[in-house]
Design a protein around this motif. Structure first.
Motif, short mmCIF file in Angstrom:
data_model
loop_
_atom_site.label_atom_id
_atom_site.label_comp_id
_atom_site.label_asym_id
_atom_site.label_seq_id
_atom_site.Cartn_x
_atom_site.Cartn_y
_atom_site.Cartn_z
N ARG A 1 18.21 21.41 41.76
CA ARG A 1 18.64 19.82 41.02
C ARG A 1 19.89 19.45 40.30
NH1 ARG A 1 12.70 18.89 39.94
NH2 ARG A 1 13.78 19.33 37.31
N GLY B 1 23.37 17.79 41.09
CA GLY B 1 23.83 17.24 40.15
C GLY B 1 25.37 17.73 39.43
N ARG C 1 27.53 14.48 40.37
CA ARG C 1 28.47 13.77 38.80
C ARG C 1 29.31 13.83 38.86
NH1 ARG C 1 23.58 16.30 36.58
NH2 ARG C 1 21.99 13.93 35.91
N VAL D 1 23.28 10.31 38.32
CA VAL D 1 22.10 11.31 38.84
C VAL D 1 20.74 10.98 38.38
CG1 VAL D 1 21.40 13.15 39.62
CG2 VAL D 1 23.78 13.02 39.95
N GLU E 1 16.98 12.01 38.04
CA GLU E 1 16.42 13.46 39.11
C GLU E 1 15.12 12.69 39.00
OE1 GLU E 1 17.21 17.50 37.12
OE2 GLU E 1 19.35 16.50 37.10
#
Length: 123
Positions: A16, A20, A24, A30, A32
């Motif tokens: 993640r 991310g 980004r 983003v 999660e």
């Protein structure tokens, strides 16, 4: 200009984080979630422009999440990219039948991810 929001669903915190950072860095917001059930909780009325989702997760797997997300009128047409270690055609077909728009196999290259996102993200 409003930034576009992408929901990243994976049980691996490190994955993640990598996804991310990639998203980004390209200007996306983003959100999660660690599994399908948590991802469904994130579909709370806010605008989501795209979902990147793992297949194999505890609690609720990615295919089940896709099926459930497609039942929600506000999210029925949000593009979903499956990002997974699954490479078998049967798995891809199951994802496609559930409503996934694209399939990427881990490990991924950031530029490959950004190309797929740019192609599929909602306006």
């Amino acid at each position: 200009m409003n930034r576009k929001s992408i929901l990243v669903v994976d049980d691996s915190p490190s994955l993640r984080e990598v996804v991310g950072i990639t998203l980004r860095g390209a200007g996306y917001d983003v959100i999660e979630a660690a599994d399908g059930r948590q991802a469904l909780q994130r579909l709370d009325g806010r605008r989501i422009h795209l979902v990147v989702c793992d297949v194999n997760m505890p609690v609720m797997d990615g295919i089940s999440f896709v099926r459930e997300a497609r039942k929600l009128p506000r999210y029925a047409f949000v593009p979903i990219i499956m990002l997974t270690t699954e490479w078998r055609e049967e798995s891809k077909l199951e994802g496609q039948m559930a409503g996934a728009r694209a399939w990427m196999v881990k490990p991924f290259r950031p530029e490959q991810m950004l190309q797929a996102v740019a192609r599929l993200v909602l306006p």
